[in-house]
Scaffold this active site. Structure first.
Site, PDB file in Angstrom:
ATOM      1  N   ASP A   1       1.249 -24.568 -27.230  1.00 41.14           N
ATOM      2  CA  ASP A   1       1.036 -24.204 -28.635  1.00 41.14           C
ATOM      3  C   ASP A   1       0.665 -25.400 -29.517  1.00 41.14           C
ATOM      4  OD1 ASP A   1       3.615 -25.104 -28.172  1.00 41.14           O
ATOM      5  OD2 ASP A   1       4.616 -23.440 -29.194  1.00 41.14           O
TER       6      ASP A   1
ATOM      7  N   HIS B   1       6.697 -27.419 -30.718  1.00 40.96           N
ATOM      8  CA  HIS B   1       7.993 -27.450 -31.407  1.00 40.96           C
ATOM      9  C   HIS B   1       8.981 -28.365 -30.676  1.00 40.96           C
ATOM     10  CE1 HIS B   1       6.159 -23.444 -32.259  1.00 40.96           C
ATOM     11  NE2 HIS B   1       6.533 -23.735 -33.491  1.00 40.96           N
TER      12      HIS B   1
ATOM     13  N   ASP C   1       5.694 -29.348 -25.932  1.00 35.81           N
ATOM     14  CA  ASP C   1       5.484 -28.156 -26.763  1.00 35.81           C
ATOM     15  C   ASP C   1       5.272 -28.573 -28.226  1.00 35.81           C
ATOM     16  OD1 ASP C   1       6.312 -24.929 -26.569  1.00 35.81           O
ATOM     17  OD2 ASP C   1       6.737 -25.809 -28.529  1.00 35.81           O
TER      18      ASP C   1
ATOM     19  N   HIS D   1      14.356 -23.747 -26.840  1.00 33.15           N
ATOM     20  CA  HIS D   1      15.157 -23.642 -28.070  1.00 33.15           C
ATOM     21  C   HIS D   1      16.560 -23.082 -27.808  1.00 33.15           C
ATOM     22  CE1 HIS D   1      11.717 -24.798 -30.372  1.00 33.15           C
ATOM     23  NE2 HIS D   1      11.034 -23.712 -30.119  1.00 33.15           N
TER      24      HIS D   1
HETATM   25 ZN   LIG Z   1       6.596 -23.924 -29.286  1.00 28.03          ZN
END
Ligand SMILES: [Zn+2]
Length: 342
Positions: free
Chosen positions: A282, A195, A193, A158
């Site tokens: 995750d 996200h 991931d 991120h």
């Molecule tokens: Zn994540």
């Protein structure tokens, strides 16, 4: 497979995290390291300490003013009367075309996307060693190893060229890709991931030499909200070199593996010389974020499928939060990958 990790990476211990405005304990806990180390060892990895690689490989993907900010902001923050114990932004520019702020509060807002990346006195060194683990893994693969695992914590995907966010400070996957580029003409980054890898996308958005592909929970109602949609395809010379595959919430193994096949078609068309796997765990059904429903055997199949691309690969740890199966999920991925790899 060799794995890389340095003890300094465990010192960063963020306390705060705002979720839908409510204060919560930060889920990016140092204990993740123990679980991931255990998982890597169970998969047969030998754990090695990376060398100090200096700022060169990090500054290849991050701006100097951002790195200066990360290194010094905690010390500057301490001089503000009544300031919080950790650096947490409380004001952001609505666009980034204004002046660069001189103050610590202004710079925190400029360089930090959200409240999930508090900076303490240990953050800079932890993030730097995390990046050096990625550098060491990438150099290991460049030297001829078929694959290597970087236990990167804090995670990185991120983080943009000059913005922290979502538990991330230095973009370890981007750093690894840039190290691979020293010898590889084309590098693909495959982010699995939960996200969207918004920082990684941002860093390479205008470049045709690094293909960025991300599978993730649909950001329409999920972090990082503003990025990760299917119509984000790159810009300028990088147009067509970014590929997002948003998945419906709670998608499980079959849907994930089907999307992975679509990702593989794009990667094969790009014909890369090397691969970075941004490995978030995750997407697991039992992860506290609860966005997707991949199972532990599913991670083994994902690892096996990615190894089937037959590319030299640097596996970079991204997310995956505390739950009983965190270590097992890493073992499953690495075992699946290693069983199929050369
Ligand atoms: Zn994540």
């Amino acid at each position: 497979m060799k794995a890389f990790y340095a003890q300094e990476q465990k010192r960063h211990d963020p306390k705060a995290f705002l979720s839908s405005g409510a204060a919560q304990p930060n889920p990016e806990k140092p204990e993740r390291v123990e679980r991931l180390l255990g998982g890597a060892k169970s998969a047969g990895c030998t754990i090695e300490r990376p060398r100090d690689h200096g700022l060169g490989p990090v500054s290849a993907v991050h701006t100097p003013e951002y790195l200066d900010f990360l290194e010094h902001i905690f010390e500057r923050w301490q001089r503000i009367e009544g300031a919080s114990a950790e650096v947490i932004p409380n004001i952001h520019p609505i666009a980034r075309n204004g002046s660069y702020p001189a103050s610590a509060v202004g710079q925190a807002g400029y360089h930090m996307a959200d409240t999930a990346c508090p900076i303490s006195g240990e953050t800079w060194q932890s993030a730097l060693w995390s990046a050096w683990s990625a550098v060491e893994a990438a150099e290991t693969v460049t030297a001829g190893a078929p694959s290597a695992y970087a236990l990167c914590r804090p995670p990185g995907h991120h983080a943009f060229a000059d913005v922290a966010g979502g538990f991330c400070f230095i973009n370890n996957s981007a750093v690894a890709a840039q190290v691979l580029r020293r010898q590889a003409a084309r590098v693909a980054i495959l982010d699995v991931d939960l996200h969207h890898g918004n920082g990684t996308q941002g860093i390479f958005y205008a470049r045709p030499d690094v293909l960025t592909v991300s599978l993730h929970a649909d950001p329409v109602r999920f972090y990082p909200f503003f990025w990760g949609h299917a119509d984000e395809r790159g810009e300028g010379p990088g147009l067509g070199y970014n590929f997002n595959l948003p998945l419906p919430r709670k998608s499980a193994d079959v849907a994930f593996l089907e999307a992975l096949e679509v990702a593989f078609q794009r990667i094969r068309s790009f014909s890369p010389d090397a691969l970075v796997v941004a490995l978030g765990l995750d997407a697991f059904e039992g992860d506290p974020f609860g966005g997707l429903s991949v199972t532990t055997p599913g991670f083994s199949r994902i690892g096996e499928a990615i190894a089937g691309l037959g590319l030299p690969a640097v596996i970079v740890q991204e997310g995956g939060y505390l739950c009983d199966e965190l270590g097992d999920n890493l073992t499953a991925f690495l075992t699946g990958f290693g069983g199929k790899a050369r």
